[in-house]
Design a protein around this motif. Structure first.
Motif, PDB file in Angstrom:
ATOM      1  N   THR A   7       8.992  -2.553 -10.588  1.00  0.00           N
ATOM      2  CA  THR A   7       7.573  -2.340  -9.796  1.00  0.00           C
ATOM      3  C   THR A   7       6.337  -1.229 -10.495  1.00  0.00           C
ATOM      4  O   THR A   7       6.966   0.417 -11.029  1.00  0.00           O
ATOM      5  CB  THR A   7       8.205  -1.035  -8.323  1.00  0.00           C
ATOM      6  OG1 THR A   7       9.049  -2.490  -7.240  1.00  0.00           O
ATOM      7  CG2 THR A   7       7.013  -0.415  -7.528  1.00  0.00           C
ATOM      8  N   LEU A   8       5.264  -1.781 -10.734  1.00  0.00           N
ATOM      9  CA  LEU A   8       4.148  -0.768 -10.920  1.00  0.00           C
ATOM     10  C   LEU A   8       3.170  -0.321 -10.014  1.00  0.00           C
ATOM     11  O   LEU A   8       2.717  -1.112  -8.930  1.00  0.00           O
ATOM     12  CB  LEU A   8       2.934  -2.128 -12.203  1.00  0.00           C
ATOM     13  CG  LEU A   8       4.138  -2.514 -12.486  1.00  0.00           C
ATOM     14  CD1 LEU A   8       3.647  -3.636 -13.782  1.00  0.00           C
ATOM     15  CD2 LEU A   8       5.425  -1.477 -14.195  1.00  0.00           C
ATOM     16  N   VAL A   9       2.271   1.083 -10.077  1.00  0.00           N
ATOM     17  CA  VAL A   9       2.246   1.575  -9.324  1.00  0.00           C
ATOM     18  C   VAL A   9       0.349   1.077 -10.321  1.00  0.00           C
ATOM     19  O   VAL A   9       0.448   1.892 -11.106  1.00  0.00           O
ATOM     20  CB  VAL A   9       2.113   2.824  -9.340  1.00  0.00           C
ATOM     21  CG1 VAL A   9       1.029   3.766  -8.152  1.00  0.00           C
ATOM     22  CG2 VAL A   9       4.005   2.828  -8.402  1.00  0.00           C
ATOM     23  N   MET A  10      -0.114   0.829  -8.822  1.00  0.00           N
ATOM     24  CA  MET A  10      -1.578   0.405  -9.706  1.00  0.00           C
ATOM     25  C   MET A  10      -3.174   1.336  -8.556  1.00  0.00           C
ATOM     26  O   MET A  10      -2.817   1.699  -7.784  1.00  0.00           O
ATOM     27  CB  MET A  10      -2.516  -0.891 -10.093  1.00  0.00           C
ATOM     28  CG  MET A  10      -1.298  -2.007 -10.311  1.00  0.00           C
ATOM     29  SD  MET A  10      -2.114  -3.432 -10.140  1.00  0.00           S
ATOM     30  CE  MET A  10      -2.117  -4.449 -11.546  1.00  0.00           C
ATOM     31  N   SER A  11      -3.930   2.040  -9.607  1.00  0.00           N
ATOM     32  CA  SER A  11      -5.079   2.625  -9.191  1.00  0.00           C
ATOM     33  C   SER A  11      -5.985   1.775  -8.889  1.00  0.00           C
ATOM     34  O   SER A  11      -6.234   0.761  -9.209  1.00  0.00           O
ATOM     35  CB  SER A  11      -5.250   4.186  -9.544  1.00  0.00           C
ATOM     36  OG  SER A  11      -4.412   5.433  -9.987  1.00  0.00           O
TER      37      SER A  11
ATOM     38  N   ARG B 117      -6.141   5.006  -4.242  1.00  0.00           N
ATOM     39  CA  ARG B 117      -6.129   4.644  -3.189  1.00  0.00           C
ATOM     40  C   ARG B 117      -4.653   3.733  -3.980  1.00  0.00           C
ATOM     41  O   ARG B 117      -5.014   3.744  -5.342  1.00  0.00           O
ATOM     42  CB  ARG B 117      -6.861   3.208  -2.490  1.00  0.00           C
ATOM     43  CG  ARG B 117      -5.297   3.002  -1.937  1.00  0.00           C
ATOM     44  CD  ARG B 117      -5.184   3.751  -0.138  1.00  0.00           C
ATOM     45  NE  ARG B 117      -4.007   3.256   0.219  1.00  0.00           N
ATOM     46  CZ  ARG B 117      -3.732   3.084   1.511  1.00  0.00           C
ATOM     47  NH1 ARG B 117      -4.558   4.275   2.615  1.00  0.00           N
ATOM     48  NH2 ARG B 117      -2.457   2.887   1.683  1.00  0.00           N
ATOM     49  N   GLN B 118      -3.508   3.742  -3.631  1.00  0.00           N
ATOM     50  CA  GLN B 118      -2.523   3.495  -5.036  1.00  0.00           C
ATOM     51  C   GLN B 118      -1.764   2.106  -4.012  1.00  0.00           C
ATOM     52  O   GLN B 118      -1.506   2.571  -2.919  1.00  0.00           O
ATOM     53  CB  GLN B 118      -1.928   4.138  -5.361  1.00  0.00           C
ATOM     54  CG  GLN B 118      -2.232   5.314  -6.480  1.00  0.00           C
ATOM     55  CD  GLN B 118      -0.985   6.377  -6.690  1.00  0.00           C
ATOM     56  OE1 GLN B 118      -0.131   6.749  -6.800  1.00  0.00           O
ATOM     57  NE2 GLN B 118      -1.374   6.273  -8.245  1.00  0.00           N
ATOM     58  N   ILE B 119      -1.327   1.436  -4.835  1.00  0.00           N
ATOM     59  CA  ILE B 119      -0.729  -0.162  -4.307  1.00  0.00           C
ATOM     60  C   ILE B 119       0.876  -0.478  -5.418  1.00  0.00           C
ATOM     61  O   ILE B 119       0.086  -0.515  -6.532  1.00  0.00           O
ATOM     62  CB  ILE B 119      -1.547  -1.294  -4.805  1.00  0.00           C
ATOM     63  CG1 ILE B 119      -2.619  -1.212  -3.700  1.00  0.00           C
ATOM     64  CG2 ILE B 119      -0.661  -2.685  -4.450  1.00  0.00           C
ATOM     65  CD1 ILE B 119      -3.922  -1.905  -3.264  1.00  0.00           C
TER      66      ILE B 119
ATOM     67  N   LEU C  81       0.593  -1.376  -0.693  1.00  0.00           N
ATOM     68  CA  LEU C  81      -0.051  -0.294  -0.528  1.00  0.00           C
ATOM     69  C   LEU C  81       0.999   1.450  -0.159  1.00  0.00           C
ATOM     70  O   LEU C  81       2.587   1.199   0.808  1.00  0.00           O
ATOM     71  CB  LEU C  81      -0.503  -0.141   1.062  1.00  0.00           C
ATOM     72  CG  LEU C  81      -2.305  -0.731   1.107  1.00  0.00           C
ATOM     73  CD1 LEU C  81      -2.652  -0.801   2.644  1.00  0.00           C
ATOM     74  CD2 LEU C  81      -2.998  -0.772  -0.297  1.00  0.00           C
ATOM     75  N   LEU C  82       0.642   2.274  -0.114  1.00  0.00           N
ATOM     76  CA  LEU C  82       1.576   3.982  -1.241  1.00  0.00           C
ATOM     77  C   LEU C  82       0.473   4.377  -0.361  1.00  0.00           C
ATOM     78  O   LEU C  82      -0.787   4.430   0.291  1.00  0.00           O
ATOM     79  CB  LEU C  82       1.131   4.134  -2.544  1.00  0.00           C
ATOM     80  CG  LEU C  82       2.468   2.745  -3.081  1.00  0.00           C
ATOM     81  CD1 LEU C  82       2.549   3.362  -4.996  1.00  0.00           C
ATOM     82  CD2 LEU C  82       3.894   2.953  -2.514  1.00  0.00           C
ATOM     83  N   PRO C  83       0.757   5.454   0.304  1.00  0.00           N
ATOM     84  CA  PRO C  83       0.460   6.386   1.014  1.00  0.00           C
ATOM     85  C   PRO C  83      -0.575   7.570   0.089  1.00  0.00           C
ATOM     86  O   PRO C  83      -0.649   6.589  -1.060  1.00  0.00           O
ATOM     87  CB  PRO C  83       1.420   7.746   0.658  1.00  0.00           C
ATOM     88  CG  PRO C  83       2.894   7.917   0.980  1.00  0.00           C
ATOM     89  CD  PRO C  83       2.502   5.960   0.308  1.00  0.00           C
ATOM     90  N   THR C  84      -1.543   7.045   0.954  1.00  0.00           N
ATOM     91  CA  THR C  84      -2.651   8.387   0.063  1.00  0.00           C
ATOM     92  C   THR C  84      -2.976   9.117  -0.223  1.00  0.00           C
ATOM     93  O   THR C  84      -2.011   9.971   0.263  1.00  0.00           O
ATOM     94  CB  THR C  84      -4.119   7.848   1.337  1.00  0.00           C
ATOM     95  OG1 THR C  84      -4.084   8.857   2.676  1.00  0.00           O
ATOM     96  CG2 THR C  84      -4.567   6.827   1.604  1.00  0.00           C
ATOM     97  N   GLN C  85      -3.666   9.465  -1.692  1.00  0.00           N
ATOM     98  CA  GLN C  85      -3.864  10.509  -2.699  1.00  0.00           C
ATOM     99  C   GLN C  85      -4.765  11.377  -2.601  1.00  0.00           C
ATOM    100  O   GLN C  85      -5.368  12.308  -2.620  1.00  0.00           O
ATOM    101  CB  GLN C  85      -3.424  10.084  -4.121  1.00  0.00           C
ATOM    102  CG  GLN C  85      -2.371   9.427  -4.557  1.00  0.00           C
ATOM    103  CD  GLN C  85      -1.033  10.040  -4.469  1.00  0.00           C
ATOM    104  OE1 GLN C  85      -0.951  11.383  -4.400  1.00  0.00           O
ATOM    105  NE2 GLN C  85      -0.134   9.651  -3.681  1.00  0.00           N
TER     106      GLN C  85
END
Length: 155
Positions: A99-103, A47-49, A38-42
């Protein structure tokens, strides 16, 4: 006129044959899903992972990636998706960490909660990961589809 047409057909055939020689048959990379973070909330609903992958290039030649589109689903519900043009070169005969960032799609997350509320959570959760890796104009795109199940409980 027919000699010119015959010569033109010969030239086109030669050109197609030489292009086929430039594009040897490539083996599909092997993509492993190795982690989720989990990445910090925007924002409240955004939410991004981060999805950590290990991509094995089984070919002798390096593969330059122009872009990748990807999605991750749980119980046949698409939850996460994304696209990136920031993918490292896949070195030949090596594994490359990516590493990929997904929404997260909040509507889909609510559908998943509804799914588990109505059907219950079993002893496993099914997932599917799909991606399209774009290598550019000279190589065909590669489609990756991985399905599996994550066992739940202490068994």
């Amino acid at each position: 006129m027919s000699k010119t047409l015959g010569f033109l057909c010969l030239c086109v055939s030669f050109l197609l044959a030489s292009c086929a020689a430039l594009n040897p048959t490539l083996k599909h990379p092997d993509v492993k899903l190795v982690g989720l973070r989990l990445l910090p909330t925007q924002g409240i609903l955004q939410r991004q992972i981060a999805v950590d992958l290990s991509i094995l290039n089984p070919n002798r030649q390096d593969l330059s990636v122009r872009g990748i589109n990807y999605s991750l689903g749980v119980e046949s519900i698409k939850l996460l998706s994304g696209a990136s043009d920031q993918v490292p070169v896949l070195k030949g005969m090596q594994e490359t960490p990516v590493t990929l960032v997904m929404s997260a799609d909040m509507i889909s997350i609510m559908r998943l909660v509804e799914h588990f509320s109505s059907k219950g959570v079993g002893d496993k959760v099914n997932y599917n990961f799909s991606a399209v890796i774009d290598f550019g104009a000279w190589l065909p795109s590669m489609h990756v589809d991985r399905k599996g199940a994550v066992p739940l409980g202490g068994k």
